[in-house]
Design an enzyme around this catalytic site. Structure first.
Site, PDB file in Angstrom:
ATOM      1  CE1 TYR A 112      -3.019   3.080   0.765  1.00 16.48           C
ATOM      2  CE2 TYR A 112      -2.048   3.155   2.954  1.00 16.48           C
ATOM      3  CZ  TYR A 112      -2.830   3.717   1.973  1.00 16.48           C
ATOM      4  OH  TYR A 112      -3.432   4.927   2.194  1.00 16.48           O
ATOM      5  CE  LYS A 211      -8.755   0.805   3.490  1.00 22.10           C
ATOM      6  NZ  LYS A 211      -7.605   1.058   4.262  1.00 22.10           N
TER       7      LYS A 211
END
Ligand code: 4LM
Length: 399
Positions: A112, A211
């Site tokens: 990420y 998430k």
């Protein structure tokens, strides 16, 4: 709750950590307090000295957070967990607890964007060096492990290419070289329902709970899961002193609420993503589909071995040029153009200009992230509606 591990996953995601109060409330109340009253000065001193259990101040712990932490520890099959105010808060607390100046980290070459930036631009400022390597090739560990290596850090599936790394093989290779090297796995793309790295030999799991763990797109949060000793160090140093990135009691309540449905949400994410991937694979505008559930995807066999199902994330490359693709995506009606993932809504983003804009073009190329890669977090809508929306856009790109 007794015999936590003997109960099934669905039962634990609902019941573990629940605090029963005098009112009999079904849901653990929100402990919206910054500090906790001591009976006496001596009691306060004893709590600070660690001689007596109990709450002190919400930067250290708070019952609302304890509930969520106990759930995460149980679901990941770890001894303990620590909540943080974001995934980045959890990752930085875990890393700052693990290294000092002069130490080395080996990290996956595909991460990420902000994790990459923390390692590449942040920690180097404080004398911690990171080498980014392709962890599919285990020989790279023989080449790059040194007596200074303290941490191995990776995601699997990797964001945004869905590259699959073999957790068991990596942990065995690294621990054979030196059992005290800490193998840290970011399990954000899977959640503990699909993959449990600690059971495969990893030492620590980190999460962006923003998430799938929360799942409803309304919280920023993170977790670290590991041994009680390491989590204690992260709590009293990494988080308390280094980052201060503490989750709020209200957000911890929302996490505990979201977790109650984790398994059924993940199953729907997985079945929707499978249908969307199959549609995209056969569409003439699509050049490449990155989805671990396709038998010709490079990591398919390892994914099958270490994941319960293939997850809700996929990426594509289109045959059309970048500007043409961007303009076409602007016409999506149901799918939302947004970063983040794991929400009820299907989210579509362009990695190079958004989540991975912290990489230079050269670094993107080295990480295998193409300039045209479009990432899709497949949501919980009716799959036919998601596919119809994508089809309406992709059809315009077929000449
Ligand atoms: C995104 N991701 O990709 P917080 N670990 C992984 C992630 O994907 C993320 C974080 C940690 C995205 C955010 C905009 C594998 C974040 C960081 O955002 O700090 O909770 O998590 O779209």
């Amino acid at each position: 709750m007794e015999n936590k591990q003997k109960l099934g996953f669905a039962t634990r995601q609902i019941h573990v950590g629940k605090i029963k109060d005098a009112s009999g409330a079904l849901c653990t109340p929100i402990y919206q307090t910054s500090t906790f009253e001591f009976e006496t000065v001596q009691q306060g001193g004893a709590r600070f000295a660690g001689e007596e259990p109990g709450y002190i101040y919400s930067r250290l712990s708070n019952p609302s957070l304890t509930q969520a932490e106990e759930k995460l520890a149980s679901l990941e099959n770890g001894e303990a967990a620590l909540a943080a105010a974001s995934g980045m808060g959890a990752i930085s607390a875990a890393l700052w607890t693990s290294v000092v100046a002069g130490d080395e980290i080996l990290a996956s070459d595909t991460l990420y964007g902000c994790t990459f930036s923390l390692l590449c631009h942040g920690m180097t400022k404080f004398g911690v060096d990171t080498k980014f390597i392709d962890m599919v090739n285990l020989e790279n560990f023989q080449k790059h492990l040194t007596p200074k290596t303290k941490v191995i850090y990776f995601e699997t599936p990797c964001n945004p290419t869905l590259k699959i790394l073999d957790i068991k093989a990596i942990a065995e290779t690294v621990h054979k070289y030196n059992p005290s090297i800490r193998v840290i796995v970011d399990n954000t793309f899977c959640s503990p329902y699909l993959q449990r790295p600690l059971e495969l030999g990893a030492d620590v799991v980190v999460h962006s709970a923003t998430k799938y763990i929360n799942g409803h797109g309304d919280v920023i949060a993170g977790f670290i899961v590991g041994t009680a000793e390491f989590i204690g160090q992260c709590r009293t140093f990494g988080l308390k002193d280094m980052t201060g990135a503490v989750l709020s009691p209200f957000d911890a309540f929302l996490i505990a609420r979201g977790l109650k449905t984790l398994d059924i949400r993940m199953e729907r994410h997985c079945s929707n993503a499978r249908k969307v991937a199959e549609f995209l694979y056969s569409h003439p505008a699509v050049d490449k589909v990155y989805y671990p559930g396709l038998p010709d995807f490079k990591g398919y066999e390892v994914a099958r071995k270490q994941m319960k199902d293939f997850g809700g994330m996929l990426s594509i490359e289109l045959k059309a040029g970048r500007d043409e693709v961007a303009n076409a995506l602007n016409s999506l009606r149901l799918c939302t153009i947004a970063v983040s993932l794991g929400d009820a809504e299907t989210l579509v983003e362009h990695a190079a200009s958004m989540t991975h804009s912290t990489y230079t073009p050269e670094e993107l190329a080295a990480a295998g992230i193409s300039e045209g890669l479009v990432r899709i977090s497949v949501g919980l809508e009716d799959p036919d509606d998601i596919i119809a929306d994508l089809k309406s856009v992709l059809d315009t790109l077929v000449s």
